[in-house]
Design an enzyme around this catalytic site. Structure first.
Site, mmCIF file in Angstrom:
data_model
loop_
_atom_site.group_PDB
_atom_site.id
_atom_site.type_symbol
_atom_site.label_atom_id
_atom_site.label_comp_id
_atom_site.label_asym_id
_atom_site.label_seq_id
_atom_site.Cartn_x
_atom_site.Cartn_y
_atom_site.Cartn_z
ATOM 1 N N LYS A 77 7.676 -2.437 -17.131
ATOM 2 C CA LYS A 77 8.348 -1.169 -16.822
ATOM 3 C C LYS A 77 7.283 -0.086 -16.641
ATOM 4 O O LYS A 77 6.231 -0.110 -17.302
ATOM 5 C CB LYS A 77 9.296 -0.841 -17.985
ATOM 6 C CG LYS A 77 10.203 0.349 -17.786
ATOM 7 C CD LYS A 77 11.196 0.447 -18.956
ATOM 8 C CE LYS A 77 12.098 1.651 -18.871
ATOM 9 N NZ LYS A 77 13.068 1.713 -19.998
ATOM 10 N N SER A 152 17.828 2.252 -18.580
ATOM 11 C CA SER A 152 16.788 2.721 -17.693
ATOM 12 C C SER A 152 15.837 1.639 -17.198
ATOM 13 O O SER A 152 15.119 1.864 -16.217
ATOM 14 C CB SER A 152 15.993 3.821 -18.400
ATOM 15 O OG SER A 152 15.359 3.310 -19.560
ATOM 16 N N SER A 176 18.781 0.725 -23.044
ATOM 17 C CA SER A 176 18.089 0.634 -21.754
ATOM 18 C C SER A 176 17.574 -0.743 -21.353
ATOM 19 O O SER A 176 17.240 -0.962 -20.192
ATOM 20 C CB SER A 176 16.919 1.612 -21.715
ATOM 21 O OG SER A 176 17.384 2.872 -21.309
HETATM 22 N N1 GLN Z 1 21.644 5.834 -21.848
HETATM 23 C C1 GLN Z 1 20.568 6.115 -22.752
HETATM 24 C C2 GLN Z 1 19.991 7.476 -22.451
HETATM 25 O O1 GLN Z 1 20.057 7.911 -21.330
HETATM 26 C C3 GLN Z 1 19.535 5.041 -22.601
HETATM 27 C C4 GLN Z 1 18.161 5.472 -22.874
HETATM 28 C C5 GLN Z 1 17.204 4.363 -23.209
HETATM 29 O O2 GLN Z 1 17.560 3.386 -23.861
HETATM 30 N N2 GLN Z 1 15.942 4.590 -22.851
HETATM 31 O O3 GLN Z 1 19.499 8.115 -23.352
#
Ligand code: GLN
Length: 469
Positions: A77, A152, A176
């Site tokens: 990532k 994400s 995410s």
């Molecule tokens: N939906 C969560 C957020 O936007 C996911 C974030 C994550 O796990 N990095 O905060």
């Protein structure tokens, strides 16, 4: 043999046995990436990957001992640092940033002879659940462009599903890794808080964030996690274990084990299709001899509030380091340091990131709010630990349904953030497909450090619950 389709354990074994060369493997993955370029999952292929593969092949030729990831190709990532490479968190602010060191997880994979092939698309600074807030543009769902890729860690999950690599790394602060794993039909794990070092990983919400593998099956996930886990003096939040055992229960059946479903969460599943698939899985586990128990965790429906208060507050603090003077792109024509800060941050950050920084600063300006949220987190953890006494794993859907339409914004918050607020491990594996062929993931959680129970059930479901891929 289509090399890019091999799983981690399989590829390592075949490579050591001399069935293919690392150069062939890298080329197969590069071909696949080219073929799927329109999905926008992989944002850079590193130009030295072939050279690394040649070195590995020479090592094998010289009969040197080969590592546990020799023959595998990994994508990371875009918020994980690789020395000499760009790492931008898919943000305009860091678009020119090149790292001068590698994250601990990257070094661990390199020392086991993995080839790091490139970086994957993501929501800017890991803030989002649909892979759309990226300077590189939206990631498309691996199965159907019309649906969300999840986020994400959108690019990592899509790339694994499309066999652009042997496995990938993502990060999970509030779902995410698990959302995109569920939407694209791959396996993703958020380990117990403190299992994997975050040294060299862009910080978002330090109370919750963990790095985890995204793989083609659960056995590979346990294998990779054992490699990347462990104490690290560069990350004081890592737990004091040199080595972990995540795989020793794999192969045992579910008979006599106790599996819980959470009453309040079950009542939240509104999607009838999702509910019936989930219930069918629970019935199957019961039929195999598993004991199903209903539990109720105090304050569970408030995990979303805890998450937002703590995560936004920590985000505002963590992201204050990006000021236009160091790391990041600097705004032009400024007459003072103050002007550099303001203009660079205004131009560098996207909308969602700015929103969270502003809310986070507000939360921190009311000191008792952050402390109260942390106290509530602890109360929920205490209740979870108490209710999970004598329970092996907790089962819940990863998301409220299959991937939503790409244009839709579904609020899955609670299912994603629960494991992070609890600091508990959680895996998502694909277990069903709807009529359109879109995958659905089930989430398996356990008490802190009980990953091996998760992997035992996950592998058993994969093996016995029919063909879902
Ligand atoms: N939906 C969560 C957020 O936007 C996911 C974030 C994550 O796990 N990095 O905060």
């Amino acid at each position: 043999m289509e090399l890019n389709k091999l799983g981690v354990i399989e590829a390592n074994k075949k490579y050591i046995d001399g069935e293919f060369s690392a150069v062939e493997m890298v080329n197969a993955c590069i071909e696949s990436i080219k073929e799927h370029a329109d999905k926008n999952a992989v944002i850079e292929v590193f130009d030295d990957a072939i050279c690394c593969a040649e070195k590995l092949d020479a090592k094998r030729e010289a009969k040197e001992k080969l590592g546990k990831l020799a023959g595998t190709v990994v994508l990371v990532k875009d918020n994980i640092l690789v020395k000499g490479k760009k790492a931008t968190a898919s943000s305009n602010f860091l678009k020119n940033f090149e790292s001068i060191y590698s994250a601990t997880v990257v070094n661990k994979m390199l020392s086991e002879d993995a080839i790091i092939l490139g970086r994957t698309n993501m929501d800017e600074f890991a803030m989002g659940s649909d892979g759309s807030s990226s300077i590189y543009g939206k990631t498309k769902n691996a199965i159907d462009d019309n649906y969300s890729a999840g986020g994400s860690s959108s690019g990592s999950a899509v790339a694994v599903k499309l066999n652009d690599c042997t496995f990938a790394l993502g990060t999970d602060t509030g779902g995410s890794i698990r959302f995109p794993a569920s939407y694209n039909g791959v396996c993703g794990v958020k380990p117990t808080y403190g299992t994997v070092s975050r040294n060299g990983v862009y910080a978002y919400a330090s109370s919750f964030n963990q790095v985890g593998p995204i793989t083609k099956n659960a056995k590979d996930s346990a294998y990779v996690l054992e490699i990347i886990a462990g104490v690290d003096q560069m990350d004081m939040t890592t737990l004091n274990y040199q080595a972990y055992d995540f795989s020793s229960l794999i192969g045992e059946d579910v008979s006599g084990k106790v599996y819980a479903v959470e009453k309040n969460i079950s009542s939240l599943i509104k999607d009838k299709e999702c509910e019936s698939y989930f219930n069918a899985l629970v019935d199957f586990i019961k039929a195999k001899g598993g004991v199903i128990k209903e539990i109720e965790i105090d304050n569970i429906l408030r995990v979303g509030d805890v998450y937002k208060l703590v995560a936004y507050a920590e985000a505002s603090s963590n992201l204050s380091r990006y000021d236009g003077l160091k790391y990041t792109t600097q705004a032009q024509d400024c007459l003072s340091a103050q002007e550099i800060y303001v203009k660079s941050r205004s131009q560098g950050f996207g909308k969602e990131v700015k929103k969270r920084i502003m809310l986070g600063n507000y939360i921190l300006s009311k000191k008792e709010v952050y402390a109260k949220a942390k106290n509530l987190q602890q109360l929920i953890i205490n209740s979870y630990n108490e209710k999970m006494q004598g329970v092996d794993c907790l089962l819940l859907p990863t998301s409220f349904g299959v991937a939503p339409k790409a244009s839709e914004n579904r609020q899955e918050c609670i299912l994603g953030v629960l494991a992070n607020v609890l600091r508990a491990p959680s895996i998502s594996i694909p277990y069903a497909k709807n009529k359109e062929g879109l995958p659905l993931g089930v989430q398996i959680m356990a008490k802190e450090l009980d990953e091996k129970k998760i992997y035992q059930l996950a592998v058993s479901i994969e093996k016995n619950y029919g063909e879902v891929r």
